[in-house]
Design a protein around this motif. Structure first.
Motif, PDB file in Angstrom:
ATOM      1  N   LYS A  25      40.971  41.688  50.027  1.00  0.00           N
ATOM      2  CA  LYS A  25      39.935  40.692  50.274  1.00  0.00           C
ATOM      3  C   LYS A  25      40.473  39.263  50.164  1.00  0.00           C
ATOM      4  CE  LYS A  25      35.945  43.552  48.860  1.00  0.00           C
ATOM      5  NZ  LYS A  25      34.779  43.605  47.927  1.00  0.00           N
ATOM      6  N   CYS A  69      40.571  38.339  45.991  1.00  0.00           N
ATOM      7  CA  CYS A  69      40.856  39.338  44.955  1.00  0.00           C
ATOM      8  C   CYS A  69      41.651  40.477  45.584  1.00  0.00           C
ATOM      9  CB  CYS A  69      39.559  39.864  44.333  1.00  0.00           C
ATOM     10  SG  CYS A  69      38.503  40.753  45.494  1.00  0.00           S
ATOM     11  N   CYS A 116      40.776  43.639  45.889  1.00  0.00           N
ATOM     12  CA  CYS A 116      39.997  44.796  46.367  1.00  0.00           C
ATOM     13  C   CYS A 116      40.362  45.137  47.806  1.00  0.00           C
ATOM     14  CB  CYS A 116      38.507  44.493  46.297  1.00  0.00           C
ATOM     15  SG  CYS A 116      37.873  44.445  44.633  1.00  0.00           S
ATOM     16  N   THR A 147      34.692  46.851  44.475  1.00  0.00           N
ATOM     17  CA  THR A 147      34.331  45.574  43.838  1.00  0.00           C
ATOM     18  C   THR A 147      35.156  45.377  42.568  1.00  0.00           C
ATOM     19  OG1 THR A 147      32.581  46.701  42.618  1.00  0.00           O
ATOM     20  CG2 THR A 147      31.942  45.610  44.658  1.00  0.00           C
ATOM     21  N   CYS A 148      35.207  44.115  42.131  1.00  0.00           N
ATOM     22  CA  CYS A 148      35.903  43.776  40.897  1.00  0.00           C
ATOM     23  C   CYS A 148      35.219  42.539  40.315  1.00  0.00           C
ATOM     24  CB  CYS A 148      37.390  43.521  41.178  1.00  0.00           C
ATOM     25  SG  CYS A 148      37.687  41.958  42.014  1.00  0.00           S
ATOM     26  N   CYS A 156      35.038  39.496  42.983  1.00  0.00           N
ATOM     27  CA  CYS A 156      34.109  39.514  44.116  1.00  0.00           C
ATOM     28  C   CYS A 156      32.674  39.786  43.661  1.00  0.00           C
ATOM     29  CB  CYS A 156      34.569  40.439  45.245  1.00  0.00           C
ATOM     30  SG  CYS A 156      34.927  42.124  44.794  1.00  0.00           S
TER      31      CYS A 156
HETATM   32 ZN   LIG Z   1      37.208  42.267  44.283  1.00  0.00          ZN
END
Ligand SMILES: [Zn+2]
Length: 475
Positions: free
Chosen positions: A20, A23, A25, A38-39, A42
């Motif tokens: 992304k 990040c 991801c 997700t993390c 994000c």
């Molecule tokens: Zn993320």
């Protein structure tokens, strides 16, 4: 329709990237469970910090250069503040002043049949928000769910000047843009939502409305046509068109009002303090040098190198894979014949079946063209072979054209057999021959029909016509 003014904002997901925008991801979320990619970054959790995906910026510069834009010396990110459930941080990291690329243009074929220059105002980078899934239509949904897998996807927003004059021109522009992006290999257009379009539209002298988030080019054409009719009807009744944001409802084919339009000041833009200013000028020469040959240049080269008609060159260069396919075939068959058969026949048959050029093999096309050139099959036979090969997908892939010609009994009758049939047919058609000699050109059709019957349709009708005429005139 010169009283219609259209500008487009196109959000292109740079989905060929692996991670992304800010990040780590993965971007391959399309077939995953909601909220599984997700993390903390994000999801906008407190204390998490973004890191710029350098490759994404390079992709953005690549697109900017291909759109003939000026690339800024330095560029930076801003916070665009707004509250909406698809944006967990409460702001979107986007660009404002000093966007990546400005003042570009691309040429399209306008409604009047002439090439038109469509100006690009800017191209800037931002992160994609999450996705809202409404239970029912947007204006009547009882509840809405949110999926943050898309949140933080690298987006490039391409903004045009209001240079487009009709829904059809908007469509032509989008096709051209997509073709350029396809050449640059920065996005996969087959992924859902990979290109989403906001369209600004007004009638001369009136206020504009903005139709948000249209997916699909057909949707753009429909939404714009609907808006033109709606605004014209309002004008006719002397009602002012209000400046507002509308949503295109694809199921009902109408646009509905969502909110009154907000201005840039409502977003309280300010520089994203967690990210440094990027000095991108030094990257540009290397990226420019690595740009591939783009559609317009390739098209001109095809016209010159292969002596193709402009229409054929345009059709063959619309997709990079198709262009590569053509060149591989043209290297081993007559380039002109290959152009006719790939652009006029194969492409149509593929579109009709919703297949891509990858469904057909260069070897198959080369074999068909060679059989045609040697007179082993007729043109009708070649079409039948192509159709049969495509209809057998996916049960059989890469079947042999000559085997299919044999199976279908398409081998053209041997020449002397045709000659013999022509002589016989002329001898048996004294009345028709007399009519022809008396001036009735059509009388020959009877004789041609007779030859086709004798050769059981395997001869080429045009060729038979020529032979019959020669035979009759000899007699
Ligand atoms: Zn993320």
């Amino acid at each position: 329709m010169d009283d219609v003014i259209i500008g487009l904002e196109i959000h292109v997901q740079l989905n060929r990237l692996h991670s992304k925008m800010f990040c780590g991801c993965s971007t391959a979320y399309h077939d995953s469970l909601p909220n599984s990619h997700t993390c903390p970054v994000c999801l906008g959790l407190p204390g998490s910090l973004p890191v710029i995906n350098k490759k994404a910026v390079e992709y953005g510069i690549k697109v900017g250069l291909a759109l003939n834009c000026k690339i800024e010396e330095e560029t930076l990110f801003y916070r665009k503040n707004y509250y909406y459930p698809d944006l967990p941080k409460g702001f979107q990291i986007s660009q404002y002043d000093y966007p990546l690329a400005t003042k570009g243009h691309i040429m399209i074929l306008g409604d009047n049949g002439a090439e038109r220059n469509i100006r690009i105002n800017r191209a800037h980078m931002e992160e994609d928000p999450g996705r809202l899934v409404h239970a029912g239509t947007i204006d009547k949904a009882k509840y809405t769910m949110v999926d943050y897998n898309r949140c933080g996807m690298p987006l490039l927003e391409v903004v045009t000047e209001p240079d487009l004059c009709s829904p059809k021109e908007a469509r032509v522009f989008l096709d051209k843009l997509k073709s350029i992006l396809d050449y640059l290999d920065v996005f996969d257009g087959t992924q859902e939502g990979s290109m989403r379009i906001d369209a600004n539209i007004s009638l001369k002298g009136g206020d504009r409305s903005e139709v948000k988030n249209i997916t699909g080019f057909k949707g753009v054409e429909k939404a714009l046509s609907y808006e033109i009719t709606r605004q014209k009807n309002l004008q006719r009744r002397n009602i002012k068109v209000v400046q507002e944001t509308r949503h295109f409802d694809e199921l009902r084919n109408i646009t509905v009002s969502i909110r009154s339009k907000v201005g840039a000041h409502d977003y309280r833009y300010f520089p994203e303090c967690d990210l440094a200013v990027m000095r991108i000028a030094p990257w540009v020469p290397a990226i420019r040098a690595a740009l591939p040959e783009l559609p317009d240049v390739k098209r001109e080269r095809f016209v010159k190198q292969y002596s193709l008609a402009d229409d054929h060159a345009k059709s063959l260069t619309s997709e990079i894979k198709l262009a590569n396919f053509y060149e591989a075939v043209a290297a081993r068959a007559s380039p002109k014949l290959a152009a006719v058969w790939i652009a006029d026949v194969l492409k149509g048959e593929l579109n009709y079946r919703d297949l891509s050029i990858e469904s057909f093999q260069e070897e198959q096309m080369i074999e068909i063209l060679q059989m045609l050139e040697k007179g082993k099959i007729s043109e009708d036979g070649a079409v039948q072979i192509i159709r049969t090969l495509l209809d057998r997908i996916p049960i059989e892939i890469g079947g042999s054209p000559s085997k299919i010609a044999h199976e279908l009994g398409l081998g053209k009758a041997e020449d002397d057999a045709v000659q013999k049939a022509v002589r016989e047919a002329v001898a048996e058609s004294a009345a028709a021959v007399a009519d022809y000699k008396a001036g009735s050109e059509r009388a020959l059709n009877f004789v041609v029909g007779l030859v086709m019957k004798k050769t059981r349709g395997k001869a080429d009708a045009g060729e038979v016509h020529r032979l019959v005429k020669a035979e009759v005139e000899k007699a």
